[in-house]
Motif scaffolding. Structure first.
Motif, mmCIF file in Angstrom:
data_model
loop_
_atom_site.group_PDB
_atom_site.id
_atom_site.type_symbol
_atom_site.label_atom_id
_atom_site.label_comp_id
_atom_site.label_asym_id
_atom_site.label_seq_id
_atom_site.Cartn_x
_atom_site.Cartn_y
_atom_site.Cartn_z
ATOM 1 N N LYS A 38 4.527 -22.850 -7.918
ATOM 2 C CA LYS A 38 5.523 -21.822 -8.175
ATOM 3 C C LYS A 38 6.799 -22.045 -7.372
ATOM 4 C CE LYS A 38 2.884 -19.210 -10.771
ATOM 5 N NZ LYS A 38 3.173 -18.620 -12.061
ATOM 6 N N GLY A 39 6.788 -23.061 -6.519
ATOM 7 C CA GLY A 39 8.003 -23.377 -5.784
ATOM 8 C C GLY A 39 8.045 -22.847 -4.364
ATOM 9 N N TYR A 40 6.899 -22.422 -3.838
ATOM 10 C CA TYR A 40 6.899 -21.939 -2.471
ATOM 11 C C TYR A 40 6.462 -23.059 -1.545
ATOM 12 C CZ TYR A 40 7.513 -17.521 -4.735
ATOM 13 O OH TYR A 40 8.005 -16.512 -5.502
ATOM 14 N N ARG A 56 11.483 -2.069 2.263
ATOM 15 C CA ARG A 56 12.820 -1.746 2.773
ATOM 16 C C ARG A 56 13.670 -3.002 2.882
ATOM 17 N NH1 ARG A 56 11.204 2.646 6.048
ATOM 18 N NH2 ARG A 56 10.392 1.263 7.646
ATOM 19 N N LEU A 57 13.029 -4.136 3.225
ATOM 20 C CA LEU A 57 13.759 -5.403 3.360
ATOM 21 C C LEU A 57 14.081 -6.003 1.999
ATOM 22 C CD1 LEU A 57 11.732 -7.003 6.280
ATOM 23 C CD2 LEU A 57 14.091 -6.222 6.374
ATOM 24 N N GLY A 58 13.563 -5.395 0.936
ATOM 25 C CA GLY A 58 13.868 -5.878 -0.401
ATOM 26 C C GLY A 58 13.106 -7.131 -0.789
ATOM 27 N N LYS A 59 12.002 -7.422 -0.096
ATOM 28 C CA LYS A 59 11.236 -8.631 -0.400
ATOM 29 C C LYS A 59 10.171 -8.343 -1.449
ATOM 30 C CE LYS A 59 13.092 -11.132 2.862
ATOM 31 N NZ LYS A 59 14.086 -12.109 2.471
ATOM 32 N N SER A 60 9.873 -9.370 -2.245
ATOM 33 C CA SER A 60 8.786 -9.243 -3.215
ATOM 34 C C SER A 60 7.466 -9.190 -2.467
ATOM 35 C CB SER A 60 8.791 -10.431 -4.164
ATOM 36 O OG SER A 60 10.052 -10.547 -4.761
ATOM 37 N N LEU A 61 6.580 -8.372 -2.956
ATOM 38 C CA LEU A 61 5.375 -8.092 -2.177
ATOM 39 C C LEU A 61 4.110 -8.107 -3.012
ATOM 40 C CD1 LEU A 61 4.137 -7.110 0.458
ATOM 41 C CD2 LEU A 61 4.874 -4.821 -0.114
ATOM 42 N N ILE A 62 3.086 -8.795 -2.498
ATOM 43 C CA ILE A 62 1.744 -8.693 -3.063
ATOM 44 C C ILE A 62 0.883 -8.022 -2.005
ATOM 45 C CG2 ILE A 62 -0.267 -9.919 -3.952
ATOM 46 C CD1 ILE A 62 1.541 -12.261 -4.591
ATOM 47 N N ILE A 104 -1.542 -14.765 -8.258
ATOM 48 C CA ILE A 104 -0.527 -15.772 -7.950
ATOM 49 C C ILE A 104 -0.275 -16.681 -9.136
ATOM 50 C CG2 ILE A 104 -0.005 -17.747 -6.470
ATOM 51 C CD1 ILE A 104 -1.160 -16.245 -4.172
ATOM 52 N N SER A 105 -1.324 -17.016 -9.891
ATOM 53 C CA SER A 105 -1.094 -17.907 -11.039
ATOM 54 C C SER A 105 -0.317 -17.187 -12.129
ATOM 55 C CB SER A 105 -2.410 -18.458 -11.586
ATOM 56 O OG SER A 105 -3.191 -17.401 -12.101
ATOM 57 N N ASN A 106 -0.444 -15.845 -12.219
ATOM 58 C CA ASN A 106 0.314 -15.084 -13.212
ATOM 59 C C ASN A 106 1.577 -14.481 -12.622
ATOM 60 O OD1 ASN A 106 -1.794 -15.530 -14.979
ATOM 61 N ND2 ASN A 106 -2.799 -13.602 -14.494
ATOM 62 N N LEU A 107 2.031 -15.063 -11.507
ATOM 63 C CA LEU A 107 3.107 -14.441 -10.750
ATOM 64 C C LEU A 107 4.379 -14.206 -11.559
ATOM 65 C CD1 LEU A 107 3.157 -13.539 -7.848
ATOM 66 C CD2 LEU A 107 4.364 -15.623 -7.262
ATOM 67 N N LEU A 127 9.294 -6.707 -10.843
ATOM 68 C CA LEU A 127 9.251 -5.686 -9.792
ATOM 69 C C LEU A 127 10.586 -4.958 -9.678
ATOM 70 C CD1 LEU A 127 7.359 -7.611 -6.980
ATOM 71 C CD2 LEU A 127 6.438 -5.977 -8.621
ATOM 72 N N ILE A 128 10.520 -3.645 -9.448
ATOM 73 C CA ILE A 128 11.748 -2.873 -9.236
ATOM 74 C C ILE A 128 11.781 -2.350 -7.793
ATOM 75 C CG2 ILE A 128 12.176 -2.214 -11.627
ATOM 76 C CD1 ILE A 128 10.679 0.282 -11.241
ATOM 77 N N PRO A 129 12.975 -2.243 -7.231
ATOM 78 C CA PRO A 129 13.070 -1.835 -5.824
ATOM 79 C C PRO A 129 12.598 -0.396 -5.611
ATOM 80 C CG PRO A 129 15.194 -2.609 -6.654
ATOM 81 C CD PRO A 129 14.296 -2.471 -7.823
ATOM 82 N N HIS A 130 12.068 -0.154 -4.423
ATOM 83 C CA HIS A 130 11.627 1.193 -4.065
ATOM 84 C C HIS A 130 12.774 1.915 -3.365
ATOM 85 C CE1 HIS A 130 9.445 4.228 -1.575
ATOM 86 N NE2 HIS A 130 8.747 4.336 -2.684
ATOM 87 N N PRO A 131 13.137 3.113 -3.830
ATOM 88 C CA PRO A 131 14.251 3.819 -3.188
ATOM 89 C C PRO A 131 13.908 4.153 -1.731
ATOM 90 C CG PRO A 131 13.120 5.257 -4.755
ATOM 91 C CD PRO A 131 12.533 3.906 -4.927
ATOM 92 N N PRO A 132 14.888 4.175 -0.836
ATOM 93 C CA PRO A 132 14.595 4.450 0.574
ATOM 94 C C PRO A 132 14.036 5.854 0.767
ATOM 95 C CG PRO A 132 16.949 4.344 0.194
ATOM 96 C CD PRO A 132 16.307 3.938 -1.078
ATOM 97 N N GLY A 133 13.208 6.007 1.758
ATOM 98 C CA GLY A 133 12.586 7.291 2.050
ATOM 99 C C GLY A 133 13.592 8.290 2.575
ATOM 100 N N ASP A 134 13.237 9.556 2.476
ATOM 101 C CA ASP A 134 14.158 10.602 2.905
ATOM 102 C C ASP A 134 13.356 11.776 3.443
ATOM 103 O OD1 ASP A 134 16.708 12.626 1.222
ATOM 104 O OD2 ASP A 134 16.314 12.194 3.338
ATOM 105 N N ALA A 135 13.566 12.059 4.731
ATOM 106 C CA ALA A 135 12.799 13.141 5.339
ATOM 107 C C ALA A 135 13.550 14.463 5.299
ATOM 108 C CB ALA A 135 12.447 12.784 6.782
ATOM 109 N N THR A 136 14.771 14.480 4.730
ATOM 110 C CA THR A 136 15.546 15.729 4.778
ATOM 111 C C THR A 136 14.946 16.883 3.953
ATOM 112 O OG1 THR A 136 17.103 14.745 3.229
ATOM 113 C CG2 THR A 136 17.783 14.828 5.503
ATOM 114 N N PRO A 137 14.264 16.628 2.819
ATOM 115 C CA PRO A 137 13.638 17.772 2.144
ATOM 116 C C PRO A 137 12.659 18.528 3.043
ATOM 117 C CG PRO A 137 13.645 15.889 0.677
ATOM 118 C CD PRO A 137 14.125 15.395 2.017
ATOM 119 N N VAL A 138 11.878 17.779 3.831
ATOM 120 C CA VAL A 138 10.926 18.425 4.740
ATOM 121 C C VAL A 138 11.684 19.212 5.798
ATOM 122 C CG1 VAL A 138 8.954 18.081 6.254
ATOM 123 C CG2 VAL A 138 9.411 16.451 4.457
#
Lengths: 225, 157
Positions: free
Chosen positions: B46-48, B82-88, B125-128, B133-144
């Motif tokens: 896969k090029g890694y 948060r770092l925007g990296k692809s994750l398994i 990994i073989s079906n990688l 994948l879509i980014p996860h929006p940053p967390g927000d504690a202000t509602p609490v």
């Protein structure tokens, strides 16, 4: 002889009824917002737990107005090495924002015996939980916070039970805010379930909508992380 | 983790690194799975080019690799997102109540990461397909914070 017996029974029933009535009153009053307009500041106990718990809790502390929630007492299990370090790093970063040098006395750091270590047998856990409860009582008598923030580690249960007990007997009326961990998507943690079902938490926050649907008295607040 | 081929005659070796972390836990099953020749072969395919493993408290030490890491807990998951990296995320099935998998599965369903078990990792990994994948929006504690302030009668500015 019969009279003494009858008297004893009557007394027991009366005392029992008073206690139960008081407990029901505390539970019902707790779920409603405080009736007095908030005081200048509230002493706040912040319960930290290992791993993700501490990170989430410090995320919440970071957005609280520091002059309203002060003094801040951080408490972690005695076997937890990292949490208090992270908390003091957060507090130290606040020192730069205010230069009147008052931050250091706003924050205190304490440790409590853990009720149960991960993997500990449930039998020995009974004994260690009792010790933890006694230690919690001792610490809470010293601290008597007005607000408690916790998000699920086992350490919070003895502290919250003690707080509830103090409310019932009139030692201190504290507000317990419980934020269920982000790792709990479909089911509540054991601590959460206990504090929810027994109505010990005044406000119960969840980070996933599934939990709010399952437990209607909770508030859905989105992801903290 | 993108490709970066400048196509010049002086060949630059591009480094696409797979970083595996166990957080603060003990997860030898994952270290072994990642260390297997099949998975390493597929990653190369896969090029890694590099595999970095952070071993946590585990005891199995792969022969050729410097560090071993695998994502397990919410701390590792959200730091990586948060770092925007692809994750398994690989779930540790030996943990008793396994509430870890709830979070990993939910985020996988929302396409913020891929989820696998040590035994199925080679298939993932073989079906990688990291583009899905879509980014996860940053967390927000202000509602609490707002709800707490409202309850206590503090005014929120």
């Amino acid at each position: 002889m019969m009279m003494v017996f009858t008297f004893a029974i009557t007394l027991t029933v009366v005392v029992f009824t008073v206690i139960v009535t008081r407990i029901i009153y505390v539970m019902r009053k707790s779920s409603k917002p405080l009736s007095k307009i908030g005081s200048q500041s509230v002493s706040t106990l912040i319960v930290l737990g290992s791993g993700g718990h501490t990170a989430e809790m410090l995320n919440l502390v970071a957005v609280l107005q520091k002059d309203k929630f002060t003094p801040r007492i951080y408490i972690a299990a005695s076997t937890d090495n990292m949490s208090l370090q992270k908390a003091s790093a957060l507090e130290a970063s606040l020192v730069d924002e205010r230069d009147d040098g008052m931050i250091s006395k706003d924050a205190q750091f304490m440790q409590i015996y853990r009720s149960r270590e991960v993997g500990q047998s449930y039998l020995t856990s009974i004994w260690t939980t009792l010790i933890a409860i006694i230690h919690a009582l001792w610490l809470m008598i010293k601290i008597r916070p007005q607000v408690i923030l916790c998000n699920g580690p086992g350490t919070c249960v003895p502290l919250c039970l003690t707080t509830f007990f103090f409310k019932v007997v009139g030692i201190r009326w504290s507000s317990i805010f419980y934020v269920e961990s982000i790792a709990r998507v479909r089911r509540l943690s054991l601590s959460g379930l206990l504090l929810y079902k027994l109505r010990i938490a005044d406000q119960f926050f969840v980070q996933w909508p599934q939990l709010q649907r399952e437990y209607p008295r909770t508030h859905y607040v989105g992801c903290l992380m | 983790m993108g490709e970066n081929d400048d196509g010049q005659s002086k060949k630059k070796k591009t480094k696409n690194v797979v970083f595996v972390t166990v957080g603060t836990t003990y997860f030898d099953a994952l270290v072994r799975a990642v260390d297997s020749p099949e998975i390493k072969q597929q990653m190369l395919h896969k090029g890694y080019s590099d595999l970095l493993i952070q071993m946590g408290r585990g005891s199995y030490i792969p022969i050729e690799v410097t560090f071993l890491s695998c994502v397990a807990g919410s701390g590792s998951i959200f730091e990586t997102l948060r770092l925007g990296k692809s994750l398994i995320v690989v779930v540790n099935e030996d943990l008793m109540d396994n509430h870890q998998s709830e979070l990993a599965e939910e985020l996988a369903e929302q396409k913020h990461l891929l989820c696998a078990r040590p035994q199925t990792l080679h298939r993932t990994i073989s079906n990688l397909n990291l583009e899905s994948l879509i980014p996860h929006p940053p967390g927000d504690a202000t509602p609490v914070m707002k709800l707490i302030n409202k309850y206590l009668g503090f005014l929120v500015d």
